[in-house]
Design an enzyme around this catalytic site. Structure first.
Site, PDB file in Angstrom:
ATOM      1  N   HIS A 221      80.665  28.333  58.278  1.00  0.00           N
ATOM      2  CA  HIS A 221      80.385  29.617  58.933  1.00  0.00           C
ATOM      3  C   HIS A 221      80.504  30.726  57.878  1.00  0.00           C
ATOM      4  O   HIS A 221      79.538  31.077  57.217  1.00  0.00           O
ATOM      5  CB  HIS A 221      81.365  29.778  60.109  1.00  0.00           C
ATOM      6  CG  HIS A 221      81.098  30.943  61.016  1.00  0.00           C
ATOM      7  ND1 HIS A 221      80.057  31.816  60.857  1.00  0.00           N
ATOM      8  CD2 HIS A 221      81.763  31.371  62.119  1.00  0.00           C
ATOM      9  CE1 HIS A 221      80.083  32.720  61.816  1.00  0.00           C
ATOM     10  NE2 HIS A 221      81.114  32.482  62.596  1.00  0.00           N
ATOM     11  N   HIS A 260      69.866  26.898  59.123  1.00  0.00           N
ATOM     12  CA  HIS A 260      70.487  27.705  60.175  1.00  0.00           C
ATOM     13  C   HIS A 260      70.282  27.045  61.517  1.00  0.00           C
ATOM     14  O   HIS A 260      69.242  26.423  61.747  1.00  0.00           O
ATOM     15  CB  HIS A 260      69.889  29.123  60.186  1.00  0.00           C
ATOM     16  CG  HIS A 260      70.786  30.091  60.872  1.00  0.00           C
ATOM     17  ND1 HIS A 260      70.766  30.284  62.232  1.00  0.00           N
ATOM     18  CD2 HIS A 260      71.762  30.893  60.378  1.00  0.00           C
ATOM     19  CE1 HIS A 260      71.685  31.172  62.542  1.00  0.00           C
ATOM     20  NE2 HIS A 260      72.313  31.550  61.453  1.00  0.00           N
ATOM     21  N   ASP A 311      73.847  33.873  53.668  1.00  0.00           N
ATOM     22  CA  ASP A 311      74.862  33.640  52.639  1.00  0.00           C
ATOM     23  C   ASP A 311      74.296  33.367  51.255  1.00  0.00           C
ATOM     24  O   ASP A 311      75.046  33.306  50.290  1.00  0.00           O
ATOM     25  CB  ASP A 311      75.754  32.464  53.046  1.00  0.00           C
ATOM     26  CG  ASP A 311      76.718  32.879  54.129  1.00  0.00           C
ATOM     27  OD1 ASP A 311      77.389  33.899  53.921  1.00  0.00           O
ATOM     28  OD2 ASP A 311      76.787  32.208  55.166  1.00  0.00           O
TER      29      ASP A 311
HETATM   30  N1  COA Z   1      71.549  21.441  52.791  1.00  0.00           N
HETATM   31  C1  COA Z   1      71.029  20.209  52.919  1.00  0.00           C
HETATM   32  N2  COA Z   1      70.612  19.701  54.082  1.00  0.00           N
HETATM   33  C2  COA Z   1      70.719  20.476  55.169  1.00  0.00           C
HETATM   34  C3  COA Z   1      71.254  21.769  55.124  1.00  0.00           C
HETATM   35  C4  COA Z   1      71.670  22.244  53.878  1.00  0.00           C
HETATM   36  N3  COA Z   1      72.178  23.460  53.744  1.00  0.00           N
HETATM   37  N4  COA Z   1      71.227  22.305  56.353  1.00  0.00           N
HETATM   38  C5  COA Z   1      70.711  21.390  57.158  1.00  0.00           C
HETATM   39  N5  COA Z   1      70.405  20.285  56.444  1.00  0.00           N
HETATM   40  C6  COA Z   1      69.803  19.072  56.932  1.00  0.00           C
HETATM   41  C7  COA Z   1      70.858  18.150  57.529  1.00  0.00           C
HETATM   42  O1  COA Z   1      71.414  17.258  56.575  1.00  0.00           O
HETATM   43  C8  COA Z   1      70.051  17.437  58.566  1.00  0.00           C
HETATM   44  O2  COA Z   1      69.275  16.456  57.954  1.00  0.00           O
HETATM   45  P1  COA Z   1      69.139  14.998  58.600  1.00  0.00           P
HETATM   46  O3  COA Z   1      68.475  15.256  59.941  1.00  0.00           O
HETATM   47  O4  COA Z   1      68.314  14.269  57.627  1.00  0.00           O
HETATM   48  O5  COA Z   1      70.544  14.502  58.761  1.00  0.00           O
HETATM   49  C9  COA Z   1      69.093  18.491  59.084  1.00  0.00           C
HETATM   50  O6  COA Z   1      68.938  19.416  58.007  1.00  0.00           O
HETATM   51  C10 COA Z   1      69.606  19.233  60.299  1.00  0.00           C
HETATM   52  O7  COA Z   1      70.929  19.693  60.043  1.00  0.00           O
HETATM   53  P2  COA Z   1      72.018  20.009  61.151  1.00  0.00           P
HETATM   54  O8  COA Z   1      73.385  19.889  60.562  1.00  0.00           O
HETATM   55  O9  COA Z   1      71.727  19.216  62.387  1.00  0.00           O
HETATM   56  O10 COA Z   1      71.682  21.499  61.474  1.00  0.00           O
HETATM   57  P3  COA Z   1      72.703  22.514  62.054  1.00  0.00           P
HETATM   58  O11 COA Z   1      71.939  23.385  62.960  1.00  0.00           O
HETATM   59  O12 COA Z   1      73.911  21.878  62.650  1.00  0.00           O
HETATM   60  O13 COA Z   1      73.159  23.234  60.734  1.00  0.00           O
HETATM   61  C11 COA Z   1      74.186  24.736  59.345  1.00  0.00           C
HETATM   62  C12 COA Z   1      73.302  24.568  60.577  1.00  0.00           C
HETATM   63  C13 COA Z   1      74.211  26.222  58.988  1.00  0.00           C
HETATM   64  C14 COA Z   1      75.622  24.244  59.663  1.00  0.00           C
HETATM   65  C15 COA Z   1      73.595  23.909  58.184  1.00  0.00           C
HETATM   66  O14 COA Z   1      72.281  24.326  57.905  1.00  0.00           O
HETATM   67  C16 COA Z   1      74.477  23.979  56.954  1.00  0.00           C
HETATM   68  O15 COA Z   1      75.441  23.221  56.827  1.00  0.00           O
HETATM   69  N6  COA Z   1      74.142  24.916  55.996  1.00  0.00           N
HETATM   70  C17 COA Z   1      74.962  25.095  54.831  1.00  0.00           C
HETATM   71  C18 COA Z   1      76.133  26.005  55.164  1.00  0.00           C
HETATM   72  C19 COA Z   1      75.715  27.450  55.288  1.00  0.00           C
HETATM   73  O16 COA Z   1      74.928  27.962  54.504  1.00  0.00           O
HETATM   74  N7  COA Z   1      76.302  28.111  56.303  1.00  0.00           N
HETATM   75  C20 COA Z   1      76.023  29.510  56.575  1.00  0.00           C
HETATM   76  C21 COA Z   1      75.259  29.646  57.849  1.00  0.00           C
HETATM   77  S1  COA Z   1      74.738  31.333  58.115  1.00  0.00           S
END
Ligand code: COA
Length: 375
Positions: A221, A260, A311
Protein backbone atom coordinates in the site's frame (compact mmCIF):
# COMPACT_ATOMS: atom_id res chain seq x y z
CA UNK A 1 -20.78 -12.43 -8.50
CA UNK A 2 -22.35 -15.71 -7.30
CA UNK A 3 -23.93 -15.62 -3.84
CA UNK A 4 -21.60 -17.16 -1.23
CA UNK A 5 -18.65 -17.00 -3.60
CA UNK A 6 -15.49 -15.72 -1.90
CA UNK A 7 -14.14 -12.48 -3.36
CA UNK A 8 -10.50 -12.79 -2.37
CA UNK A 9 -9.17 -9.40 -1.28
CA UNK A 10 -12.79 -8.14 -1.62
CA UNK A 11 -11.91 -7.49 -5.27
CA UNK A 12 -14.78 -5.85 -7.20
CA UNK A 13 -16.98 -5.84 -4.08
CA UNK A 14 -18.95 -2.60 -3.74
CA UNK A 15 -19.08 -2.17 0.03
CA UNK A 16 -20.80 1.21 0.45
CA UNK A 17 -21.96 4.42 -1.23
CA UNK A 18 -19.78 7.52 -1.04
CA UNK A 19 -19.81 11.03 -2.49
CA UNK A 20 -16.13 11.71 -1.81
CA UNK A 21 -14.03 10.12 -4.52
CA UNK A 22 -14.55 8.34 -7.83
CA UNK A 23 -11.96 6.24 -9.65
CA UNK A 24 -12.65 5.52 -13.29
CA UNK A 25 -10.33 2.54 -13.58
CA UNK A 26 -10.89 2.02 -17.30
CA UNK A 27 -10.81 5.69 -18.29
CA UNK A 28 -7.86 6.52 -16.03
CA UNK A 29 -9.66 9.34 -14.21
CA UNK A 30 -9.70 10.30 -10.55
CA UNK A 31 -12.42 12.61 -9.25
CA UNK A 32 -12.63 14.31 -5.84
CA UNK A 33 -16.19 15.48 -5.02
CA UNK A 34 -16.88 15.96 -8.74
CA UNK A 35 -13.58 17.64 -9.70
CA UNK A 36 -10.97 16.01 -11.93
CA UNK A 37 -7.63 15.45 -10.19
CA UNK A 38 -5.82 16.99 -13.18
CA UNK A 39 -7.61 20.32 -12.67
CA UNK A 40 -7.00 20.21 -8.93
CA UNK A 41 -3.30 19.38 -9.36
CA UNK A 42 -2.89 22.20 -11.89
CA UNK A 43 -4.84 24.91 -10.08
CA UNK A 44 -5.55 24.24 -6.41
CA UNK A 45 -3.59 23.80 -3.20
CA UNK A 46 -3.59 21.04 -0.61
CA UNK A 47 -5.64 23.14 1.81
CA UNK A 48 -8.24 23.82 -0.89
CA UNK A 49 -8.48 20.11 -1.62
CA UNK A 50 -8.77 19.33 2.11
CA UNK A 51 -11.70 21.77 2.32
CA UNK A 52 -13.26 20.18 -0.75
CA UNK A 53 -12.98 16.65 0.61
CA UNK A 54 -14.30 17.57 4.08
CA UNK A 55 -17.12 19.94 3.08
CA UNK A 56 -18.01 18.67 -0.39
CA UNK A 57 -17.49 22.02 -2.14
CA UNK A 58 -14.62 24.33 -3.07
CA UNK A 59 -13.96 27.08 -0.49
CA UNK A 60 -14.38 30.80 -1.05
CA UNK A 61 -11.24 32.89 -0.53
CA UNK A 62 -12.36 33.76 3.03
CA UNK A 63 -13.17 30.12 3.88
CA UNK A 64 -9.78 29.03 2.58
CA UNK A 65 -8.01 31.72 4.62
CA UNK A 66 -9.85 30.58 7.77
CA UNK A 67 -8.94 26.97 7.17
CA UNK A 68 -5.27 27.82 6.60
CA UNK A 69 -5.17 29.89 9.81
CA UNK A 70 -6.82 27.11 11.73
CA UNK A 71 -4.37 24.49 10.45
CA UNK A 72 -1.49 26.72 11.60
CA UNK A 73 -3.03 27.19 15.07
CA UNK A 74 -3.52 23.44 15.50
CA UNK A 75 0.13 22.48 14.89
CA UNK A 76 1.30 22.25 18.49
CA UNK A 77 1.78 18.84 20.17
CA UNK A 78 0.88 18.45 23.88
CA UNK A 79 3.96 17.94 26.15
CA UNK A 80 2.63 14.51 27.19
CA UNK A 81 2.82 13.30 23.59
CA UNK A 82 6.31 14.79 23.17
CA UNK A 83 7.44 12.79 26.21
CA UNK A 84 6.08 9.60 24.65
CA UNK A 85 7.87 10.32 21.36
CA UNK A 86 11.06 11.01 23.35
CA UNK A 87 10.93 7.47 24.72
CA UNK A 88 10.64 5.82 21.30
CA UNK A 89 13.98 4.32 20.14
CA UNK A 90 15.71 6.55 17.57
CA UNK A 91 15.94 3.80 14.98
CA UNK A 92 12.19 3.13 14.94
CA UNK A 93 10.15 3.29 11.76
CA UNK A 94 8.60 6.79 11.44
CA UNK A 95 5.27 5.09 10.60
CA UNK A 96 5.40 3.37 14.00
CA UNK A 97 6.14 6.77 15.56
CA UNK A 98 3.21 8.36 13.73
CA UNK A 99 0.81 5.58 14.74
CA UNK A 100 1.94 5.71 18.36
CA UNK A 101 1.78 9.51 18.53
CA UNK A 102 -1.74 9.70 17.04
CA UNK A 103 -2.90 7.01 19.42
CA UNK A 104 -1.28 8.88 22.34
CA UNK A 105 -2.82 12.17 21.23
CA UNK A 106 -6.26 10.63 21.71
CA UNK A 107 -5.58 10.23 25.41
CA UNK A 108 -4.70 13.91 25.73
CA UNK A 109 -7.62 15.20 23.63
CA UNK A 110 -10.62 13.31 25.03
CA UNK A 111 -13.21 15.73 23.60
CA UNK A 112 -12.37 14.52 20.10
CA UNK A 113 -12.49 10.87 21.02
CA UNK A 114 -15.99 10.40 22.33
CA UNK A 115 -17.65 7.45 20.60
CA UNK A 116 -19.00 8.67 17.29
CA UNK A 117 -17.66 12.22 17.74
CA UNK A 118 -18.11 13.62 14.28
CA UNK A 119 -16.36 16.93 14.74
CA UNK A 120 -14.53 18.25 11.74
CA UNK A 121 -12.25 19.86 14.33
CA UNK A 122 -10.66 16.47 15.00
CA UNK A 123 -10.00 16.01 11.29
CA UNK A 124 -8.31 19.41 11.08
CA UNK A 125 -6.38 18.81 14.27
CA UNK A 126 -4.92 15.53 12.98
CA UNK A 127 -4.09 17.03 9.59
CA UNK A 128 -2.33 20.00 11.21
CA UNK A 129 -0.35 17.99 13.72
CA UNK A 130 1.07 15.12 11.63
CA UNK A 131 3.90 17.28 10.18
CA UNK A 132 4.78 18.45 13.69
CA UNK A 133 5.02 14.86 14.93
CA UNK A 134 7.22 13.89 11.98
CA UNK A 135 9.38 17.00 12.32
CA UNK A 136 9.83 16.51 16.06
CA UNK A 137 10.90 12.91 15.67
CA UNK A 138 13.02 13.34 12.55
CA UNK A 139 14.92 16.43 13.74
CA UNK A 140 15.57 14.87 17.12
CA UNK A 141 16.97 11.65 15.61
CA UNK A 142 19.12 13.74 13.23
CA UNK A 143 20.51 15.89 16.06
CA UNK A 144 18.90 19.04 14.58
CA UNK A 145 17.23 22.00 16.32
CA UNK A 146 13.48 21.48 16.97
CA UNK A 147 11.15 22.39 14.14
CA UNK A 148 10.31 26.11 14.09
CA UNK A 149 6.56 26.96 14.16
CA UNK A 150 6.59 28.49 10.63
CA UNK A 151 3.34 30.48 11.18
CA UNK A 152 3.41 31.91 7.65
CA UNK A 153 3.96 28.58 5.91
CA UNK A 154 1.20 26.55 4.26
CA UNK A 155 0.85 22.84 4.86
CA UNK A 156 3.28 21.73 2.13
CA UNK A 157 6.00 24.20 3.15
CA UNK A 158 5.66 23.29 6.82
CA UNK A 159 5.70 19.57 6.08
CA UNK A 160 8.76 19.96 3.87
CA UNK A 161 10.56 21.90 6.61
CA UNK A 162 9.70 19.03 8.98
CA UNK A 163 11.07 16.21 6.84
CA UNK A 164 13.90 17.78 4.85
CA UNK A 165 17.15 19.02 6.30
CA UNK A 166 17.58 21.99 3.97
CA UNK A 167 15.56 25.08 2.92
CA UNK A 168 13.17 24.51 0.02
CA UNK A 169 12.62 26.53 -3.16
CA UNK A 170 9.15 27.62 -4.31
CA UNK A 171 9.18 24.98 -7.03
CA UNK A 172 10.00 22.28 -4.47
CA UNK A 173 7.17 23.37 -2.16
CA UNK A 174 4.78 23.34 -5.11
CA UNK A 175 6.00 19.87 -6.14
CA UNK A 176 5.16 18.58 -2.67
CA UNK A 177 1.86 20.46 -2.64
CA UNK A 178 0.87 18.69 -5.87
CA UNK A 179 1.97 15.32 -4.48
CA UNK A 180 -0.17 15.96 -1.38
CA UNK A 181 -3.18 16.84 -3.56
CA UNK A 182 -2.72 13.60 -5.51
CA UNK A 183 -2.48 11.45 -2.38
CA UNK A 184 -5.32 13.06 -0.42
CA UNK A 185 -7.93 10.45 -1.21
CA UNK A 186 -8.45 7.31 -3.25
CA UNK A 187 -11.89 5.85 -2.59
CA UNK A 188 -11.90 2.60 -0.60
CA UNK A 189 -8.17 1.88 -0.60
CA UNK A 190 -7.05 -0.47 2.18
CA UNK A 191 -6.21 2.20 4.79
CA UNK A 192 -9.40 4.19 4.19
CA UNK A 193 -11.41 1.00 4.41
CA UNK A 194 -9.65 0.20 7.71
CA UNK A 195 -10.56 3.69 8.99
CA UNK A 196 -14.19 3.22 7.96
CA UNK A 197 -14.37 -0.25 9.54
CA UNK A 198 -13.11 1.23 12.82
CA UNK A 199 -15.54 4.17 12.61
CA UNK A 200 -18.42 1.84 11.75
CA UNK A 201 -18.24 0.38 15.25
CA UNK A 202 -18.90 3.92 16.55
CA UNK A 203 -15.29 4.18 17.62
CA UNK A 204 -13.64 7.62 17.49
CA UNK A 205 -11.83 9.50 14.73
CA UNK A 206 -8.38 9.18 16.33
CA UNK A 207 -8.79 5.40 16.64
CA UNK A 208 -9.87 5.24 13.00
CA UNK A 209 -6.79 7.18 11.90
CA UNK A 210 -4.58 4.97 14.08
CA UNK A 211 -5.98 1.90 12.26
CA UNK A 212 -5.42 3.62 8.92
CA UNK A 213 -1.78 4.46 9.65
CA UNK A 214 -1.10 0.84 10.61
CA UNK A 215 -2.68 -0.28 7.33
CA UNK A 216 -0.88 2.25 5.15
CA UNK A 217 2.46 1.05 6.52
CA UNK A 218 2.47 -2.18 4.46
CA UNK A 219 4.62 -2.24 1.30
CA UNK A 220 1.69 -3.27 -0.92
CA UNK A 221 0.00 0.00 0.00
CA UNK A 222 2.04 2.96 1.24
CA UNK A 223 5.53 1.55 1.27
CA UNK A 224 5.98 0.94 -2.46
CA UNK A 225 7.80 4.18 -3.37
CA UNK A 226 10.56 3.42 -0.88
CA UNK A 227 11.10 0.09 -2.63
CA UNK A 228 11.09 1.83 -6.02
CA UNK A 229 14.08 3.90 -4.91
CA UNK A 230 15.92 0.74 -3.80
CA UNK A 231 15.27 -0.70 -7.25
CA UNK A 232 16.57 2.45 -8.97
CA UNK A 233 19.72 2.36 -6.85
CA UNK A 234 20.25 -1.27 -7.83
CA UNK A 235 19.74 -0.45 -11.54
CA UNK A 236 22.06 2.56 -11.30
CA UNK A 237 22.18 3.26 -15.06
CA UNK A 238 19.22 3.34 -17.53
CA UNK A 239 20.85 0.72 -19.76
CA UNK A 240 20.86 -1.79 -16.89
CA UNK A 241 17.04 -1.57 -16.47
CA UNK A 242 16.30 -4.39 -18.86
CA UNK A 243 18.65 -6.85 -17.18
CA UNK A 244 17.60 -6.03 -13.58
CA UNK A 245 13.85 -5.98 -14.26
CA UNK A 246 13.89 -9.20 -16.27
CA UNK A 247 15.90 -10.93 -13.52
CA UNK A 248 13.37 -9.83 -10.93
CA UNK A 249 10.44 -10.95 -13.04
CA UNK A 250 12.14 -14.30 -13.63
CA UNK A 251 12.24 -14.70 -9.83
CA UNK A 252 8.48 -13.87 -9.81
CA UNK A 253 9.12 -10.69 -7.87
CA UNK A 254 6.73 -7.76 -8.09
CA UNK A 255 8.05 -4.55 -9.51
CA UNK A 256 7.02 -1.82 -7.12
CA UNK A 257 5.28 1.22 -8.56
CA UNK A 258 3.42 -0.84 -11.17
CA UNK A 259 -0.05 -2.36 -11.30
CA UNK A 260 -3.21 -1.38 -9.54
CA UNK A 261 -6.33 -3.07 -8.26
CA UNK A 262 -8.64 -0.51 -9.87
CA UNK A 263 -6.77 1.23 -12.72
CA UNK A 264 -6.56 -0.87 -15.86
CA UNK A 265 -4.72 1.96 -17.66
CA UNK A 266 -2.15 4.46 -16.42
CA UNK A 267 -2.90 5.89 -13.00
CA UNK A 268 -3.55 9.62 -13.70
CA UNK A 269 -1.51 10.51 -10.62
CA UNK A 270 1.52 8.78 -12.19
CA UNK A 271 1.12 10.94 -15.32
CA UNK A 272 1.21 14.13 -13.24
CA UNK A 273 4.07 12.98 -11.02
CA UNK A 274 6.14 11.91 -14.04
CA UNK A 275 5.98 15.50 -15.23
CA UNK A 276 6.92 16.81 -11.78
CA UNK A 277 9.80 14.34 -11.52
CA UNK A 278 11.19 15.80 -14.74
CA UNK A 279 10.58 19.40 -13.65
CA UNK A 280 12.24 18.97 -10.27
CA UNK A 281 15.05 16.98 -11.91
CA UNK A 282 15.67 19.77 -14.41
CA UNK A 283 15.67 22.39 -11.63
CA UNK A 284 18.33 20.34 -9.82
CA UNK A 285 20.16 19.59 -13.03
CA UNK A 286 19.82 15.96 -12.05
CA UNK A 287 17.69 13.67 -14.22
CA UNK A 288 19.42 10.50 -13.00
CA UNK A 289 16.34 8.88 -11.47
CA UNK A 290 13.94 10.26 -14.09
CA UNK A 291 15.91 8.67 -16.92
CA UNK A 292 16.08 5.27 -15.22
CA UNK A 293 12.35 5.43 -14.46
CA UNK A 294 11.49 6.08 -18.10
CA UNK A 295 13.49 3.04 -19.09
CA UNK A 296 12.01 0.87 -16.32
CA UNK A 297 8.53 1.90 -17.47
CA UNK A 298 9.15 0.73 -20.99
CA UNK A 299 10.69 -2.60 -19.89
CA UNK A 300 7.85 -3.40 -17.45
CA UNK A 301 5.22 -2.48 -20.02
CA UNK A 302 6.89 -4.61 -22.66
CA UNK A 303 7.42 -7.61 -20.34
CA UNK A 304 4.19 -7.55 -18.28
CA UNK A 305 1.85 -5.00 -19.86
CA UNK A 306 1.67 -3.18 -16.52
CA UNK A 307 1.21 0.59 -16.11
CA UNK A 308 2.83 2.83 -13.49
CA UNK A 309 0.92 3.75 -10.35
CA UNK A 310 1.25 6.77 -8.05
CA UNK A 311 4.29 5.29 -6.32
CA UNK A 312 6.57 5.05 -9.33
CA UNK A 313 7.66 8.68 -9.58
CA UNK A 314 6.92 10.11 -6.12
CA UNK A 315 10.13 8.76 -4.51
CA UNK A 316 12.33 10.38 -7.16
CA UNK A 317 10.75 13.76 -6.36
CA UNK A 318 10.99 13.34 -2.59
CA UNK A 319 14.65 12.31 -2.87
CA UNK A 320 15.50 15.49 -4.79
CA UNK A 321 13.58 17.45 -2.14
CA UNK A 322 15.96 16.05 0.50
CA UNK A 323 13.44 13.73 2.16
CA UNK A 324 14.91 10.50 3.63
CA UNK A 325 13.39 7.27 2.27
CA UNK A 326 11.80 6.19 5.52
CA UNK A 327 9.72 9.40 5.55
CA UNK A 328 8.06 8.74 2.18
CA UNK A 329 5.15 6.74 3.62
CA UNK A 330 4.69 9.25 6.47
CA UNK A 331 4.38 11.96 3.78
CA UNK A 332 1.63 9.87 2.21
CA UNK A 333 -0.08 9.69 5.62
CA UNK A 334 0.26 13.46 6.10
CA UNK A 335 -1.86 13.88 2.97
CA UNK A 336 -4.19 10.86 3.13
CA UNK A 337 -5.26 11.85 6.65
CA UNK A 338 -7.65 14.23 4.90
CA UNK A 339 -9.25 11.39 2.95
CA UNK A 340 -9.36 9.10 5.98
CA UNK A 341 -11.10 11.72 8.10
CA UNK A 342 -13.50 12.76 5.30
CA UNK A 343 -14.53 9.11 4.97
CA UNK A 344 -14.90 8.66 8.72
CA UNK A 345 -17.15 11.72 8.90
CA UNK A 346 -19.20 10.29 6.03
CA UNK A 347 -19.35 6.92 7.79
CA UNK A 348 -20.76 8.55 10.94
CA UNK A 349 -23.50 10.18 8.88
CA UNK A 350 -24.57 6.92 7.27
CA UNK A 351 -23.54 4.44 9.88
CA UNK A 352 -23.78 0.72 9.28
CA UNK A 353 -21.49 -1.70 11.10
CA UNK A 354 -19.07 -3.13 8.51
CA UNK A 355 -18.96 -6.82 9.15
CA UNK A 356 -18.52 -9.20 6.18
CA UNK A 357 -18.53 -12.98 6.39
CA UNK A 358 -15.95 -15.70 5.85
CA UNK A 359 -16.58 -19.06 4.27
CA UNK A 360 -15.48 -21.53 6.91
CA UNK A 361 -13.13 -24.18 5.54
CA UNK A 362 -12.05 -25.86 8.82
CA UNK A 363 -13.46 -28.92 10.60
CA UNK A 364 -16.62 -28.78 12.75
CA UNK A 365 -16.75 -32.04 14.67
CA UNK A 366 -13.43 -32.57 16.46
CA UNK A 367 -13.51 -34.21 19.88
CA UNK A 368 -12.16 -32.07 22.74
CA UNK A 369 -9.16 -33.72 24.47
CA UNK A 370 -8.39 -32.49 28.03
CA UNK A 371 -4.97 -30.76 28.15
CA UNK A 372 -3.32 -33.45 30.24
CA UNK A 373 -4.13 -36.08 27.64
CA UNK A 374 -2.71 -34.24 24.59
CA UNK A 375 0.56 -35.37 23.07
N1 COA B 1 4.97 -6.53 -10.74
C1 COA B 1 4.89 -7.73 -11.34
N2 COA B 1 3.74 -8.38 -11.54
C2 COA B 1 2.61 -7.78 -11.13
C3 COA B 1 2.61 -6.54 -10.49
C4 COA B 1 3.84 -5.91 -10.30
N3 COA B 1 3.93 -4.73 -9.72
N4 COA B 1 1.35 -6.19 -10.19
C5 COA B 1 0.57 -7.17 -10.61
N5 COA B 1 1.33 -8.14 -11.18
C6 COA B 1 0.88 -9.36 -11.78
C7 COA B 1 0.67 -10.44 -10.72
O1 COA B 1 1.83 -11.21 -10.47
C8 COA B 1 -0.43 -11.24 -11.35
O2 COA B 1 0.11 -12.06 -12.34
P1 COA B 1 -0.35 -13.58 -12.48
O3 COA B 1 -1.83 -13.48 -12.80
O4 COA B 1 0.49 -14.10 -13.56
O5 COA B 1 -0.12 -14.20 -11.13
C9 COA B 1 -1.28 -10.21 -12.06
O6 COA B 1 -0.40 -9.12 -12.35
C10 COA B 1 -2.43 -9.69 -11.23
O7 COA B 1 -1.94 -9.29 -9.95
P2 COA B 1 -2.81 -9.22 -8.62
O8 COA B 1 -1.91 -9.35 -7.43
O9 COA B 1 -3.96 -10.17 -8.72
O10 COA B 1 -3.39 -7.78 -8.73
P3 COA B 1 -3.84 -6.93 -7.51
O11 COA B 1 -5.01 -6.16 -7.96
O12 COA B 1 -4.06 -7.73 -6.27
O13 COA B 1 -2.56 -6.06 -7.28
C11 COA B 1 -1.18 -4.44 -6.43
C12 COA B 1 -2.55 -4.73 -7.04
C13 COA B 1 -1.02 -2.93 -6.33
C14 COA B 1 -1.10 -5.08 -5.01
C15 COA B 1 -0.09 -5.04 -7.33
O14 COA B 1 -0.17 -4.50 -8.63
C16 COA B 1 1.29 -4.85 -6.74
O15 COA B 1 1.73 -5.65 -5.90
N6 COA B 1 2.02 -3.76 -7.17
C17 COA B 1 3.31 -3.47 -6.61
C18 COA B 1 3.13 -2.70 -5.31
C19 COA B 1 2.73 -1.27 -5.54
O16 COA B 1 3.24 -0.59 -6.42
N7 COA B 1 1.80 -0.81 -4.69
C20 COA B 1 1.29 0.55 -4.76
C21 COA B 1 -0.13 0.55 -5.21
S1 COA B 1 -0.72 2.21 -5.49
Amino acid sequence: MVEGEVQHGLEDVVALESRICFIDGKGGRLIYQGYDIRDLAAQSTFEEVAYLLWYGRLPTAAQLRDLKDRLVQLRTIPPGVLEIIDRIPRDSSPMDVLRTAVSALAVFEPAETQPGASSIGGAQRLTAVLPTILGYYHRRRSGLEPLAPHPGAGHAAYLLAAVSDRPATELEVRALDVALILHADHELNASTFAARVTASTLSDLYSAVTSAIGTLKGPLHGGANERVMELLDEIDKPERSDEVIRARLARHERIMGFGHRVYKVEDPRATILRDWSRRVGEAHNDLHYYRILREVESVVHREKGLYPNVDLYSGSIYTLLGVPKDLFTPLFAASRVVGWTAHVLEEYQDLRLIRPMARYIGPTDLTYTPIGQRS
